[in-house]
Write a protein that holds these residues in place. Structure first.
Motif, PDB file in Angstrom:
ATOM      1  N   GLU C  13       0.817  -1.211   0.000  1.00  0.00           N
ATOM      2  CA  GLU C  13       0.000   0.000   0.000  1.00  0.00           C
ATOM      3  C   GLU C  13       0.852   1.262   0.000  1.00  0.00           C
ATOM      4  N   LEU C  16       4.214   0.541  -3.164  1.00  0.00           N
ATOM      5  CA  LEU C  16       3.877   0.250  -4.555  1.00  0.00           C
ATOM      6  C   LEU C  16       2.739   1.133  -5.072  1.00  0.00           C
ATOM      7  N   ILE C  17       1.618   1.067  -4.375  1.00  0.00           N
ATOM      8  CA  ILE C  17       0.431   1.743  -4.872  1.00  0.00           C
ATOM      9  C   ILE C  17       0.601   3.259  -4.834  1.00  0.00           C
ATOM     10  N   ARG C  18       1.147   3.728  -3.719  1.00  0.00           N
ATOM     11  CA  ARG C  18       1.325   5.168  -3.574  1.00  0.00           C
ATOM     12  C   ARG C  18       2.285   5.727  -4.620  1.00  0.00           C
ATOM     13  N   ALA C  20       3.024   4.454  -7.529  1.00  0.00           N
ATOM     14  CA  ALA C  20       2.386   4.416  -8.843  1.00  0.00           C
ATOM     15  C   ALA C  20       1.436   5.590  -9.008  1.00  0.00           C
TER      16      ALA C  20
END
Lengths: 260, 285, 300
Positions: C13, C16-18, C20
């Protein structure tokens, strides 16, 4: 969570001075109340009084709402502070489940709907999963109706069946408390009756807190009733007393239909 | 009198609108038929699937293969990243100033001319990373170019998933991440699929970004590794229609037909997939 | 304290997600950075004012005035707008206000198809069909000129303008239309005097996006605009655009020399122009979407 002393059991939820704000607007004002285990508590009040918001405090669903701020304390089971920021909310929500206004099954099979909560909690064997799915479906009386089509989509069920599926889905995670947010408001009278009977049965194993704006429903099924008005808890007493000898003028006005 | 005059001007306005609308759409359809009519006679399996020993002799396997490989690699790079970006924007980001900055950036990225992406790819991948003019440099360039489109479509399809499903999942004790991957993504799958197909069509049809990063004018063989250059369908059409190569018109139309057929076919697929996605979502609300 | 699964989850979370999520911003910066990295040294050997103000682009003689290229881009874009604006607005009105639902959906699909036709195909059509045809029809020296390029660009900008304009027309509250109709205006009068003016900001935003698309379009103009770097107002003259220059000349330059760097500075110019146009239209469209979110008076 077994309660030894059934005459004066320890409350399963203790709410102390709960304030809640949406931005600047205060939605809940200094709410203090206790929820008795293995009882059905109804929260009633006119729309916009904050009853759903209060319910969503119990399993921290208000976390989803941006700029929502909560003050005060809610103690679960005598020791866990629900408003603790460091609390694992996923664990909390497994212990305190929730059923929503409209039946909202996942676009998955009936089986996967029920298994969902068990699977996200950790690995279990296929046989145990099967057993728990069946158990949950039996408890809501859906097993006979769907046991031969567990692979059908949960979306294909009728409104009342779908809501029972949602209750079974919640039961499957083995919660202590089940929160229900107007669970019958989207259903026809017959389905409503089935759900109400089910809620009465649930009292045996679970504590139920139900938000409803249907006062007859509150009177029919609940042991305790809390009346919320403009964010304040006006009165919280055994349902029989509330509906016969309300202590507050505002309660009397509301339940006799003078406003709301 | 008065009555009649109003009706007349209305009629003229209707007429004008109709004529201009017709001008907008009729040439397109005529063009498609024309290209089919001119290109089809030359089109056969041998033309599609053989490698030409020279530019004039036809046989477009090399550019077809190049376009295919480039598109697939670009998608393999761009799709997961875009999906994560869309997940961040849809499931995690607070709708604050940063969110609007990212939104605006994506709109701007979408508007950056493709030739500028080409320059960027040349500067970053070909020169700075030292990949040289190669499939990997071209694919990375194309991946960057398709990010804004992919993120936008992915974001929209994630947003279309009803909030009630997320609530149900969270209330069952699923974490936000589990909710995203077990409930939101599967529900948004056909919308995500639509985005992938749209990007496929875009990448397969683009020329400018590959000019300086991968495209080869002519190669007598298929590329063997990611660091090889490759022929590409779009660049091939550019080359044979602008250079005096002695390639027959028939062959040019056939290449055009393959390129148009490929891109339009893929697009129609995307439109169909989107219609399906819409039906699925509306059945949930 | 935390379980291992939790840690993995947090890593996904928070990292990676942030990351991206912010990637778009990073890429926009990288584009600027690497164009400057290759291009900015140009000004160590060439004066900025000459680049901006000189009226000739002759790289072979070391003269890099961007004005003829800018004028070429503007001329082609202007021609494109003259054709595409009336076509796009009329199509949008027809689709949004007049067409029955079936036709409406069909036309919207056609618009998307038009938007997806590769630019190199338009270029090819310009070379083999439109150019020769216009040359014969108008009796001119060459069919490869600003007019041919502009007409093709008109079709390429059309879907952009039409779909944004259509969205803007749809966002006009029904109550406005009803008010006009109730006052005795005909359907056409309502469209022209109430609906279209109410949607005008959105239509303008669409036109601006179309301008961005037309200025940035490369392959078509490179193939059919004629390619001579001259300042002219006549659409029948061959011209050379910024995009066409970059694409055509990059293949001929020696990496790292002055000409090569000049082409990157042209890229920067293009980048800044489109950035300005798109930011402005993005802000306008955003404002309309928000208003549409309210949808006052549409709910029944």
């Amino acid at each position: 969570m077994t309660m030894e002393d059934s005459t004066n059991p320890q409350p399963i939820l203790q709410v102390r001075d709960l304030n809640l704000f949406y931005g600047e607007k205060q939605v809940l004002k200094k709410i203090s109340m206790e929820i008795t285990p293995h009882s059905i508590t109804a929260i009633i009040g006119p729309s916009g009084c904050g009853k759903s918001t209060l319910l969503r405090c119990f399993n921290r669903m208000n976390d989803l709402i941006e700029n929502c701020r909560v003050e005060g304390s809610i103690i679960f089971g005598g020791k866990t502070e629900i408003n603790d920021r460091k609390l694992d909310v996923t664990e909390l929500r497994r212990r305190i489940g929730m059923v929503f206004q409209r039946p909202n099954p996942f676009p998955k099979s009936i089986y996967d709907n029920i298994a969902y909560g068990i699977r996200v909690a950790g690995k279990v064997s296929k046989s145990e999963l099967d057993a728990r799915v069946e158990e949950a479906l039996r408890k809501v009386g859906l097993w006979e109706e769907v046991s031969d089509r567990l692979e059908d989509s949960g979306m294909a069920l009728s409104g009342g069946q779908a809501q029972r599926l949602c209750i079974a889905r919640t039961i499957a995670t083995r919660p202590d408390i089940i929160l229900m947010d107007e669970p019958t408001s989207a259903l026809d009278p017959i389905s409503t009756q089935t759900i109400e009977e089910l809620i009465l049965e649930l009292r045996e194993n679970y504590t139920v807190v139900i938000v409803t704006h249907n006062m007859q429903q509150a009177a029919r099924i609940s042991d305790f009733t809390a009346f919320l008005y403009q964010g304040e808890l006006v009165e919280h007493s055994p349902t029989k007393i509330m509906f016969t000898r309300p202590a507050e003028k505002r309660t009397e006005d509301y339940i006799t239909g003078r406003f709301g | 009198m008065m009555f009649r005059r109003v009706a007349m001007t209305d009629l003229v306005a209707y007429g004008l609108i109709l004529v201009f609308t017709a001008i907008s759409f009729v040439p397109l359809m005529a063009l498609v038929f024309f290209i089919i009519a001119k290109g089809l006679p030359r089109l056969d399996l041998d033309f599609l699937f053989s490698i030409s020993p020279s530019l004039e002799s036809g046989g477009i396997l090399a550019p077809l293969f190049g376009t295919l490989v480039l598109t697939v690699i670009a998608l393999v790079i761009a799709v997961p990243i875009s999906l994560l970006a869309a997940i961040y924007l849809s499931e995690y980001a607070r709708k604050d100033r940063w969110f609007h900055l990212i939104e605006l950036t994506i709109v701007n990225l979408a508007g950056v001319p493709s030739v500028v992406y080409g320059l960027f790819g040349l500067g970053l991948f070909v020169i700075f990373f030292g990949f040289g003019k190669s499939i990997i440099a071209g694919a990375l360039t194309m991946a960057c170019m398709s990010l804004p489109l992919l993120i936008t479509v992915f974001y929209q399809s994630l947003r279309a998933v009803p909030m009630t499903l997320r609530e149900a999942s969270l209330a069952l004790g699923a974490s936000r991440l589990a909710t995203t991957f077990r409930v939101v993504l599967p529900t948004a799958l056909s919308g995500i699929f639509t985005g992938v197909i749209l990007a496929t069509a875009r990448i397969a049809g683009e020329t400018a970004p590959v000019l300086f990063t991968v495209a080869a004018y002519y190669m007598p063989n298929l590329p063997e590794s990611l660091s090889d250059q490759a022929m590409l369908l779009s660049y091939h059409l550019y080359a044979i229609s602008t250079q005096n190569t002695g390639v027959s018109d028939e062959q040019k139309y056939a290449v055009t037909l393959v390129l148009v057929g490929l891109v339009l076919g893929i697009n129609l697929l995307a439109i169909a997939a989107r219609a399906k996605a819409k039906n699925k979502i509306s059945s949930l609300v | 304290m935390l379980r291992r699964g939790k840690l993995v989850e947090l890593a996904i979370e928070k990292v990676l997600i942030r990351t991206a999520g912010y990637l778009a911003v990073v890429i926009l910066f990288l584009i600027l950075l690497f164009i400057l990295r290759e291009g900015a040294p140009f000004f160590t050997s060439y004066r900025l004012d000459e680049f901006i103000l000189r009226a000739d682009w002759y790289p072979l003689s070391g003269r890099y005035g961007m004005l003829p290229l800018l004028s070429g881009s503007l001329l082609v874009t202007a021609v494109a707008l003259i054709f595409s604006v009336p076509m796009a607005i009329c199509s949008a009105i027809f689709i949004s206000e007049i067409a029955p639902p079936v036709l409406r959906n069909l036309l919207k699909v056609l618009l998307e198809i038009l938007a997806s036709v590769p630019s190199v195909v338009f270029g090819f059509i310009g070379i083999v069909l439109l150019g020769p045809w216009l040359q014969q029809l108008l009796g001119i020296r060459t069919g490869m000129n600003a007019l041919t390029a502009g007409i093709l660009l008109a079709f390429m900008a059309l879907p952009t303008i039409a779909s944004v304009a259509e969205e803007a027309l749809q966002a006009v509250p029904r109550s406005l239309r009803e008010a006009s109709l109730a006052l005795g205006a005909s359907r056409m009068q309502t469209i022209l005097k109430v609906t279209v003016p109410a949607a005008s900001t959105g239509i303008i935003a669409g036109i601006m996006l179309g301008v961005g698309r037309a200025i940035g379009e490369t392959m078509t103009v490179m193939m059919v605009a004629g390619g001579s770097p001259q300042i002219t107002l006549s659409p029948l003259e061959p011209v050379r655009t910024i995009t066409g220059t970059i694409a055509a000349e990059m293949g001929e330059v020696v990496m790292g020399d002055q000409h090569y760097r000049a082409l990157f500075m042209l890229g920067l110019l293009l980048f800044l122009i489109t950035l300005g146009i798109n930011t402005l239209s993005g802000v306008i469209i955003d404002r309309i979407r928000r208003r549409q979110g309210g949808r006052g008076g549409q709910g029944t």
